[in-house]
Design a protein around this motif. Structure first.
Motif, PDB file in Angstrom:
ATOM      1  N   LEU A   1       0.832  -1.206   0.000  1.00  0.00           N
ATOM      2  CA  LEU A   1       0.000   0.000   0.000  1.00  0.00           C
ATOM      3  C   LEU A   1       0.865   1.254   0.000  1.00  0.00           C
ATOM      4  N   MET A   2       1.897   1.252   0.840  1.00  0.00           N
ATOM      5  CA  MET A   2       2.814   2.394   0.876  1.00  0.00           C
ATOM      6  C   MET A   2       3.486   2.581  -0.490  1.00  0.00           C
ATOM      7  N   GLY A   3       3.900   1.455  -1.092  1.00  0.00           N
ATOM      8  CA  GLY A   3       4.556   1.523  -2.386  1.00  0.00           C
ATOM      9  C   GLY A   3       3.636   2.035  -3.478  1.00  0.00           C
ATOM     10  N   VAL A   4       2.376   1.592  -3.467  1.00  0.00           N
ATOM     11  CA  VAL A   4       1.398   2.044  -4.465  1.00  0.00           C
ATOM     12  C   VAL A   4       1.142   3.534  -4.328  1.00  0.00           C
ATOM     13  N   ILE A   5       1.030   3.995  -3.080  1.00  0.00           N
ATOM     14  CA  ILE A   5       0.814   5.433  -2.852  1.00  0.00           C
ATOM     15  C   ILE A   5       1.996   6.237  -3.391  1.00  0.00           C
ATOM     16  N   ASN A   6       3.219   5.778  -3.087  1.00  0.00           N
ATOM     17  CA  ASN A   6       4.414   6.477  -3.588  1.00  0.00           C
ATOM     18  C   ASN A   6       4.461   6.505  -5.103  1.00  0.00           C
ATOM     19  N   LEU A   7       4.287   5.324  -5.708  1.00  0.00           N
ATOM     20  CA  LEU A   7       4.380   5.216  -7.156  1.00  0.00           C
ATOM     21  C   LEU A   7       3.265   5.987  -7.852  1.00  0.00           C
ATOM     22  N   GLY A   8       2.035   5.845  -7.337  1.00  0.00           N
ATOM     23  CA  GLY A   8       0.888   6.528  -7.945  1.00  0.00           C
ATOM     24  C   GLY A   8       1.053   8.035  -7.930  1.00  0.00           C
ATOM     25  N   MET A   9       1.473   8.572  -6.793  1.00  0.00           N
ATOM     26  CA  MET A   9       1.641  10.027  -6.692  1.00  0.00           C
ATOM     27  C   MET A   9       2.828  10.515  -7.519  1.00  0.00           C
ATOM     28  N   SER A  10       3.865   9.666  -7.622  1.00  0.00           N
ATOM     29  CA  SER A  10       5.024  10.043  -8.445  1.00  0.00           C
ATOM     30  C   SER A  10       4.625  10.124  -9.911  1.00  0.00           C
ATOM     31  N   ILE A  11       3.834   9.158 -10.382  1.00  0.00           N
ATOM     32  CA  ILE A  11       3.371   9.165 -11.775  1.00  0.00           C
ATOM     33  C   ILE A  11       2.511  10.394 -12.043  1.00  0.00           C
ATOM     34  N   MET A  12       1.723  10.773 -11.036  1.00  0.00           N
ATOM     35  CA  MET A  12       0.855  11.939 -11.182  1.00  0.00           C
ATOM     36  C   MET A  12       1.611  13.253 -11.057  1.00  0.00           C
ATOM     37  N   GLY A  13       2.883  13.178 -10.659  1.00  0.00           N
ATOM     38  CA  GLY A  13       3.697  14.378 -10.544  1.00  0.00           C
ATOM     39  C   GLY A  13       3.446  15.178  -9.283  1.00  0.00           C
ATOM     40  N   ILE A  14       2.934  14.516  -8.238  1.00  0.00           N
ATOM     41  CA  ILE A  14       2.659  15.200  -6.965  1.00  0.00           C
ATOM     42  C   ILE A  14       3.965  15.421  -6.219  1.00  0.00           C
ATOM     43  N   ASP A  15       4.109  16.583  -5.622  1.00  0.00           N
ATOM     44  CA  ASP A  15       5.328  16.958  -4.898  1.00  0.00           C
ATOM     45  C   ASP A  15       5.653  15.945  -3.802  1.00  0.00           C
ATOM     46  N   ALA A  16       6.955  15.681  -3.619  1.00  0.00           N
ATOM     47  CA  ALA A  16       7.408  14.692  -2.634  1.00  0.00           C
ATOM     48  C   ALA A  16       6.966  15.043  -1.213  1.00  0.00           C
ATOM     49  N   ASN A  17       6.865  16.326  -0.913  1.00  0.00           N
ATOM     50  CA  ASN A  17       6.442  16.741   0.422  1.00  0.00           C
ATOM     51  C   ASN A  17       4.981  16.357   0.675  1.00  0.00           C
ATOM     52  N   TRP A  18       4.143  16.489  -0.341  1.00  0.00           N
ATOM     53  CA  TRP A  18       2.748  16.086  -0.199  1.00  0.00           C
ATOM     54  C   TRP A  18       2.622  14.565  -0.079  1.00  0.00           C
ATOM     55  N   GLN A  19       3.554  13.869  -0.707  1.00  0.00           N
ATOM     56  CA  GLN A  19       3.557  12.416  -0.565  1.00  0.00           C
ATOM     57  C   GLN A  19       3.783  12.020   0.894  1.00  0.00           C
ATOM     58  N   LYS A  20       4.670  12.730   1.566  1.00  0.00           N
ATOM     59  CA  LYS A  20       4.925  12.447   2.984  1.00  0.00           C
ATOM     60  C   LYS A  20       3.692  12.760   3.830  1.00  0.00           C
ATOM     61  N   VAL A  21       2.995  13.832   3.477  1.00  0.00           N
ATOM     62  CA  VAL A  21       1.776  14.192   4.201  1.00  0.00           C
ATOM     63  C   VAL A  21       0.745  13.081   4.091  1.00  0.00           C
ATOM     64  N   VAL A  22       0.547  12.586   2.875  1.00  0.00           N
ATOM     65  CA  VAL A  22      -0.439  11.520   2.657  1.00  0.00           C
ATOM     66  C   VAL A  22      -0.044  10.258   3.398  1.00  0.00           C
ATOM     67  N   LYS A  23       1.238   9.865   3.338  1.00  0.00           N
ATOM     68  CA  LYS A  23       1.696   8.659   4.034  1.00  0.00           C
ATOM     69  C   LYS A  23       1.508   8.793   5.544  1.00  0.00           C
ATOM     70  N   GLY A  24       1.769  10.006   6.058  1.00  0.00           N
ATOM     71  CA  GLY A  24       1.571  10.236   7.482  1.00  0.00           C
ATOM     72  C   GLY A  24       0.113  10.096   7.882  1.00  0.00           C
ATOM     73  N   LEU A  25      -0.779  10.622   7.065  1.00  0.00           N
ATOM     74  CA  LEU A  25      -2.215  10.521   7.353  1.00  0.00           C
ATOM     75  C   LEU A  25      -2.698   9.074   7.292  1.00  0.00           C
ATOM     76  N   VAL A  26      -2.179   8.307   6.315  1.00  0.00           N
ATOM     77  CA  VAL A  26      -2.554   6.891   6.198  1.00  0.00           C
ATOM     78  C   VAL A  26      -2.090   6.122   7.429  1.00  0.00           C
ATOM     79  N   LEU A  27      -0.865   6.392   7.884  1.00  0.00           N
ATOM     80  CA  LEU A  27      -0.341   5.733   9.078  1.00  0.00           C
ATOM     81  C   LEU A  27      -1.176   6.074  10.305  1.00  0.00           C
TER      82      LEU A  27
END
Length: 386
Positions: free
Chosen positions: A345-371
């Motif tokens: 799940l963590m990997g899919v979130i990272n990969l999906g957001m990277s493909i969409m071009g979402i900023d790395a900082n927002w990726q951390k925000v989303v992962k933190g919220l999921v956790l």
């Protein structure tokens, strides 16, 4: 199906359902790019270290919600030692691997001793280790990057299984492996069911078991089908598979594995029942050091180098995967399959957001919220159970 069974089903498979929903969401948002064969391959390669570290982290968490904050630094240090041996000193690849594993195990033994036999809090011991081994990594590397790794070493981790059927643009071996894996899983599942029936134990409804086998078989075959359309099965997937199978067996089928759950459930009761609780703690952290060494091997092969920043935040990915995968923040519950789902799940979130071009900082925000959501779900579930 009554409400109690429905509730139990959703509680048991919450993260699986979430994983499916997240994958469908990103598949839609990326126009199907998430499920391209190359991206499936990248998902495995980029998250290999998470699968390895999270497997070891689960044993630490089972002992009572304890964690190991040092694994990222240990990965960096062991990788630095290995790269120095192979690149600078031309030490044999296999001898270097043995030394790397030995270094990781010794680090785990060192930390396990203080935690298990001197009862220093794991948080303090591993926090100290995080600082120490990060500093030692920089001392070994002298602030520089060591590259490239020997080709013989890279072949162990970065290459792909040969297609014995020599398919033209399609790796038939990969598909055959998927079908065999599905068949083995189905046979073992029903064999376990018949054994439980023979002993008079309760079993799931036959329809539930059939559905589970159909779904799991479909997932395995679909995964191998997509990999077959790229380069086939990456070697690293075999490493991950072996580690996952070994630890799934240990935690579910052995006495030692059950001791981890017992200590996390109630340490005093476990001690009174004759379990050597000190040894359980020691094994958890010694093992974590060993798997951190394996993750280091994977990491320097993936990067084709050892550098002072390697392993940064790896401990957070491992811890997050465990809690997202259903491990309890209080210890005593969690499974290897759950951890794999959490890591995926963590990997899919990272990969999906990277493909969409979402900023790395927002990726951390989303992962933190999921956790946070996963831990809140665990805590609230236990409150409702009481």
């Amino acid at each position: 199906m009554d409400k109690a069974k429905v509730s139990t089903f959703f509680k048991k498979y919450t993260m699986v359902i979430v994983l499916v929903i997240v994958m469908l969401l990103f598949t839609w948002q990326t126009g199907g790019k998430l499920l391209l064969p190359q991206n499936i391959n990248n998902l495995i390669l980029q998250n290999a270290y998470v699968f390895v570290l999270a497997t070891g982290m689960l044993l630490c968490i089972l002992t009572g919600g304890n964690i190991d904050l040092s694994v990222g630094s240990v990965v960096c240090f062991v990788g630095a030692v290995g790269a120095t041996l192979m690149v600078k000193n031309n030490v044999n690849v296999f001898l270097s691997i043995v030394i790397m594993l030995a270094v990781g195990l010794l680090i785990g033994i060192w930390q396990g001793f203080w935690i298990a036999y001197r009862r220093i809090p794991p948080f303090i011991v591993t926090l100290a280790g995080m600082l120490m081994f990060r500093g030692m990594s920089n001392i070994v590397l002298q602030g520089y990057t060591i590259a490239p790794m020997p080709q013989g070493y890279l072949n162990l981790f970065n290459s792909y299984i040969v297609d014995f059927f020599q398919g033209d643009g399609f790796n038939i071996t990969s598909l055959v492996v998927g079908i065999l894996a599905a068949a083995i899983y189905t046979i073992s599942r029903f064999r376990q069911r018949f054994q439980r029936l023979k002993k008079g134990y309760d079993v799931d409804n036959i329809g539930t078991d059939i559905l589970r086998c159909v779904v799991m078989s479909a997932v395995m075959i679909a995964l191998m089908w997509r990999l077959a359309m790229y380069k086939g099965i990456p070697n690293i997937l075999l490493w991950i598979g072996i580690i996952v199978l070994i630890y799934a067996y240990i935690t579910s089928k052995t006495t030692v594995g059950r001791h981890f759950y017992a200590v996390g459930g109630n340490e005093k009761a476990a001690k009174l029942s004759g379990i050597n609780t000190n040894r359980v703690y020691f094994l958890a952290y010694a093992n974590m050091g060993l798997l951190a060494a394996v993750a280091a091997m994977v990491t320097i092969a993936r990067l084709n180098s050892a550098n002072p920043t390697a392993g940064d935040s790896y401990e957070m990915d491992a811890i997050g995967s465990c809690f997202i995968g259903g491990a309890s923040a209080y210890g005593g519950s969690g499974t290897i399959p759950g951890v794999i789902i959490g890591a995926t799940l963590m990997g899919v979130i990272n990969l999906g957001m990277s493909i969409m071009g979402i900023d790395a900082n927002w990726q951390k925000v989303v992962k933190g919220l999921v956790l946070l959501a996963a831990v809140i779900f665990d805590v609230e579930s236990k409150k409702n159970s009481r």
